[in-house]
Write an enzyme that holds these catalytic residues in place. Structure first.
Site, short mmCIF file in Angstrom:
data_model
loop_
_atom_site.label_atom_id
_atom_site.label_comp_id
_atom_site.label_asym_id
_atom_site.label_seq_id
_atom_site.Cartn_x
_atom_site.Cartn_y
_atom_site.Cartn_z
NE ARG A 60 -3.73 -2.38 2.18
CZ ARG A 60 -4.70 -2.70 3.02
NH1 ARG A 60 -5.01 -1.89 4.01
NH2 ARG A 60 -5.37 -3.83 2.86
NE ARG B 61 -1.25 4.31 9.22
CZ ARG B 61 -2.54 3.96 9.10
NH1 ARG B 61 -3.00 3.63 7.92
NH2 ARG B 61 -3.33 3.95 10.14
CD GLU C 211 -8.73 -1.68 10.43
OE1 GLU C 211 -8.83 -0.44 10.51
OE2 GLU C 211 -8.82 -2.31 9.36
NE ARG D 281 -2.16 -2.31 11.34
CZ ARG D 281 -3.05 -1.38 10.98
NH1 ARG D 281 -4.32 -1.51 11.35
NH2 ARG D 281 -2.68 -0.35 10.26
#
Length: 421
Positions: free
Chosen positions: A260, A275, A347, A389
């Site tokens: 991403r 991230r 999340e 994560r």
RNA sequence: GGAGAGAUGGCCGAGCGGCUGAAGGCGCACGCCUGGAAAGCGUGUGUGGGAUAAAACUCACCGAGAGUUCGAAUCUCUCUCUCUCCGCCA
């Protein structure tokens, strides 16, 4: 993609539903080009019919050596007219399709109405955030002393937002991946290892394109896109197919790296593993009959939750509100895992029911036994789970005062040890 | 990278530029036959759009796109994919 006929016949309802997302449906524009399309369609079809009839007549006359020059002359004109209309029709159809491709899905009626993430509602919690006799550390403060994650060298090799896992860190990444795949396949999901470079059609099928090009990594020549999630290749497995009723439901699970751009995320989560431009994820994907998709979303979310439970990681389930669900989604639950180092839930999984939105874009249909015609399937997917994560959550929740990490029971067979450090 | 072959319905496989949505076969569904089955016989069996109460009817689709023609599965061009051989490579 919404169904143009459905939109035409339910304009106000569609408009209302999309308003809940904060999306203003371009009503005038849609109705105008739709009307234009219908007019052109009828006229060309009528002319084509004339031409078909006349061509047959010409064929007959020629065989009988009769004169057909007047028909030939007339049809020359009709054909010119048809090709002119065809060009217009093509343009209008492209316009319609182009517009429909940029309109988001309608939220399911059970989705809480709201503006942004502050209106999301917590559905349930599992587990108690652990009590620490010391100040719990961030995962990077745990990992760097242990030498299991090297952000500096990753930056040298690639740049910011990359990580290099080493020794037990790399092993833990692999352990999590295998644990998740093994658990998912035991639940009836078929393991898939798909291409991670895909074409434009696949990206359009699941809804990343045409609207979200800026979030994707693209290779120019030859043109390929790096997948941002396994959802893309796995959902596109059945693009342009007609499945049998007995094929459904189909459950797939796939490990893939994900890529991403994180273009709009400057300054957010700049440190650590949360991230990244490249991360690993195990995904769950389902193809189901329309009447089952709401239940299937609950089951899929439950499967993802079970992974966290078996890892002993406290989490909560959040129902995203109408203003916060993704472009293609009709309904989404996020799973948020407890991170002691950040002292909050973050999340770790997103489970969505897309209804027939992706199926219509990707043309994925099924045929009911003994029934005429086809219907679009419903597609769903969810992370089961984001590996990076999860690794963060393991480090932060299982950290010890001496800087070591206890390995959760279920990972020990994969790690070959019960402790790091 | 070089040389060649191919792409037609669920599958196999025909297809002179017009009567081909597409022969034939297999499969599948229903019916007959049978004590039951097999075999045999008969009928049916694509998708999408328009129109309709539903039909009848009508338009499009033979890998994709463009062209020639009154008319294209059939002729021309471009692209994609598959296969074979050579080279290279993990």
């Amino acid at each position: 993609m919404l169904d143009s006929r459905f939109v035409r016949e339910n304009v106000q309802d569609v408009r209302e539903a999309l308003k809940k997302r904060g999306y203003e449906f371009p009503l005038q524009e849609f109705l105008a080009i739709d009307e234009k399309r219908m007019v052109l369609l009828r006229e060309t079809e009528e002319l084509r019919n004339r031409r078909n009839v006349a061509s047959e007549e010409i064929g007959r006359k020629k065989r009988e050596k009769a004169d057909a020059t007047s028909e030939l002359e007339e049809m020359r004109i009709v054909s010119d007219r048809i090709s002119a209309l065809d060009d217009q029709l093509k343009a209008v159809e492209d316009e319609t399709k182009g517009l429909l491709l940029t309109i988001p899905n309608m939220p399911h009626e059970s989705v809480p109405v709201g503006k942004d993430e502050t209106d999301n509602t917590e559905v349930r919690r599992w587990g108690e955030p652990g009590k620490f006799a010391f100040e719990p550390l961030n995962h990077w403060d745990i990992a760097e002393p242990l030498g299991i994650i090297d952000f500096e060298r990753a930056a040298k090799i690639a740049g910011a937002r990359f990580a290099l896992m080493k020794g037990p860190g790399a092993r833990l990444e692999r352990a999590l991946m295998n644990f998740m795949l093994d658990s998912n396949t035991a639940k009836g999901y078929t393991e898939i290892f798909p291409p991670i470079l895909v074409n434009r059609e696949s990206m359009t099928g699941t809804g990343q394109l045409p609207k979200f090009e800026a979030e994707l990594f693209r290779i120019a020549d030859p043109e390929f896109y790096l997948i941002p999630t396994a959802e893309v290749p796995v959902t596109n497995i059945h693009r342009d197919e007609i499945l049998k009723e007995s094929d459904l439901p189909l459950y797939y699970t796939a490990y893939t790296p994900c890529f991403r751009r994180e273009a709009g995320a400057h300054g957010r989560d700049t440190r650590g593993l949360i991230r990244q431009h490249q991360f690993n994820k195990v995904e769950l994907v389902k193809f189901v009959k329309p009447e089952d998709s709401i239940d299937e979303l609950e089951k899929l979310t439950g499967n993802a939750e079970e992974l966290l439970q078996r890892l002993g990681l406290p989490y909560r389930v959040v129902a995203l509100c109408s203003g916060d669900i993704g472009f293609s989604s009709a309904k989404t639950y996020d799973l948020e895992v407890w991170l002691p180092g950040q002292n909050k839930y973050r999340e770790i999984s997103s489970c969505s029911n897309f209804g027939d939105f992706q199926a219509r874009r990707a043309n994925i249909r099924f045929k009911r036994d003994g029934k005429k015609g086809t219907e679009f399937v419903h597609t769903l997917n969810g992370s089961g789970l984001a590996i990076g994560r999860t690794l963060v959550a393991v480090l932060e929740n299982y950290q010890q005062q001496d800087g070591s990490i206890i390995i959760p029971e279920v990972l020990r067979p994969y790690m070959g040890t019960d402790r790091i450090g």
